[in-house]
Design a protein around this motif. Structure first.
Motif, mmCIF file in Angstrom:
data_model
loop_
_atom_site.group_PDB
_atom_site.id
_atom_site.type_symbol
_atom_site.label_atom_id
_atom_site.label_comp_id
_atom_site.label_asym_id
_atom_site.label_seq_id
_atom_site.Cartn_x
_atom_site.Cartn_y
_atom_site.Cartn_z
ATOM 1 N N UNK A 244 0.820 -1.211 0.000
ATOM 2 C CA UNK A 244 0.000 0.000 0.000
ATOM 3 C C UNK A 244 0.852 1.259 0.000
ATOM 4 N N UNK A 245 2.010 1.216 0.634
ATOM 5 C CA UNK A 245 2.887 2.393 0.702
ATOM 6 C C UNK A 245 3.375 2.824 -0.677
ATOM 7 N N UNK A 246 3.250 1.964 -1.686
ATOM 8 C CA UNK A 246 3.694 2.310 -3.033
ATOM 9 C C UNK A 246 2.553 2.802 -3.926
ATOM 10 N N UNK A 247 1.348 2.809 -3.408
ATOM 11 C CA UNK A 247 0.193 3.282 -4.151
ATOM 12 C C UNK A 247 0.194 4.807 -4.151
ATOM 13 N N UNK A 248 0.226 5.402 -5.329
ATOM 14 C CA UNK A 248 0.265 6.860 -5.449
ATOM 15 C C UNK A 248 -1.073 7.462 -5.845
ATOM 16 N N UNK A 249 -1.888 6.711 -6.553
ATOM 17 C CA UNK A 249 -3.210 7.198 -6.967
ATOM 18 C C UNK A 249 -4.093 5.984 -7.199
ATOM 19 N N UNK A 250 -5.379 6.145 -6.941
ATOM 20 C CA UNK A 250 -6.342 5.060 -7.097
ATOM 21 C C UNK A 250 -7.678 5.710 -7.425
ATOM 22 N N UNK A 251 -8.126 5.554 -8.662
ATOM 23 C CA UNK A 251 -9.368 6.162 -9.125
ATOM 24 C C UNK A 251 -10.312 5.082 -9.630
ATOM 25 N N UNK A 252 -11.604 5.322 -9.471
ATOM 26 C CA UNK A 252 -12.589 4.343 -9.938
ATOM 27 C C UNK A 252 -13.843 5.046 -10.438
ATOM 28 N N UNK A 253 -14.511 4.376 -11.372
ATOM 29 C CA UNK A 253 -15.804 4.827 -11.880
ATOM 30 C C UNK A 253 -16.779 3.661 -11.721
ATOM 31 N N UNK A 254 -17.862 3.931 -11.043
ATOM 32 C CA UNK A 254 -18.865 2.897 -10.808
ATOM 33 C C UNK A 254 -19.729 2.767 -12.058
#
Length: 139
Positions: free
Chosen positions: A77-87
């Protein structure tokens, strides 16, 4: 978990899929308690029917949490820089969700070597529920 390295990852590489059991009322109740999201459309069949739905259905953020698990099963998780989603669709009771991802791009972002991951979740009928992408820093 063996953390992937930038040099060993290629565009088109697939992340290991995450298969989940069918959605049931217990899971929805547990997620409502854990998340603090007690919207009755997700836990009260009478409320859902009054709103025009045949039954309760999963929280959108539960589906996003599963996609987050897909990502963090692959890299910390520490390497996650962005996380986007569209339902894109409702996850109904009985839907068995499969989360998948693939490396779409290798790039440098804020002086870090990163990969852009396209992610999605589908049910057992192939209906897409969520699509999105994540940026993951890899050394």
């Amino acid at each position: 978990m063996t953390t992937p390295r930038y040099a060993s990852v290629a565009v088109g590489d697939e992340l290991p899929v995450l298969d989940l059991p069918p959605i049931d009322r217990t899971r929805l109740g547990l997620f409502a308690g854990a998340s603090g999201d007690h919207n009755p459309i997700h836990i009260d069949i009478d409320f859902a029917r009054k709103a025009g739905m045949p039954d309760v259905f999963a929280h959108g953020m539960l589906g996003m949490a599963w996609l987050g698990r897909l990502l963090t099963n692959w890299a910390p998780q520490s390497q996650l820089r962005r996380f986007d989603a569209r339902f894109q669709g409702i996850t109904h009771l009985g839907n068995a969700i499969r989360c998948s991802g693939r490396v779409a791009e290798k790039l440098e972002h804020n002086r870090e070597t990163c990969v852009r991951i396209e992610i999605k979740s589908v049910n057992q009928y192939g209906q897409t529920k969520i699509v999105g992408e994540a940026l993951v820093a890899l050394g």
